[in-house]
Design a protein around this motif. Structure first.
Motif: not given
Length: 82
Positions: A9-19, A21-26
């Motif tokens: 019953d578990v689906v987890i999506s982890v994403n980042s703004f680095s792709k 806005l820019g590679p430095g966006m943590r």
């Protein structure tokens, strides 16, 4: 790792703004059922340990999204990859 009712019953999506806005966006986000996210944060101590929260970057990204500039920027990026 976590004490979830059912692993199926578990689906987890982890994403980042680095792709986006820019590679430095943590800064990123997690998409999952609310109960799954609650279990992640209460059973791991992530929030209590100061696990990388960044209110300054969060404020910048929030303004970027609310102003509509994110959508324009994503359209620009898509054009660059065609």
């Amino acid at each position: 790792i976590f004490d979830f009712p059912s692993a199926l019953d578990v689906v987890i999506s982890v994403n980042s703004f680095s792709k986006i806005l820019g590679p430095g966006m943590r800064l990123g986000w997690i998409e999952a059922k609310e109960s799954t996210i609650q279990a992640m944060f209460t059973q791991t101590g992530y929030i209590q340990s100061g696990g990388g929260l960044n209110p300054f970057a969060g404020s910048i990204v929030s303004s970027f999204i609310e102003s509509g500039k994110q959508e324009t920027h994503i359209q620009y990026l898509c054009g660059q990859y065609e």
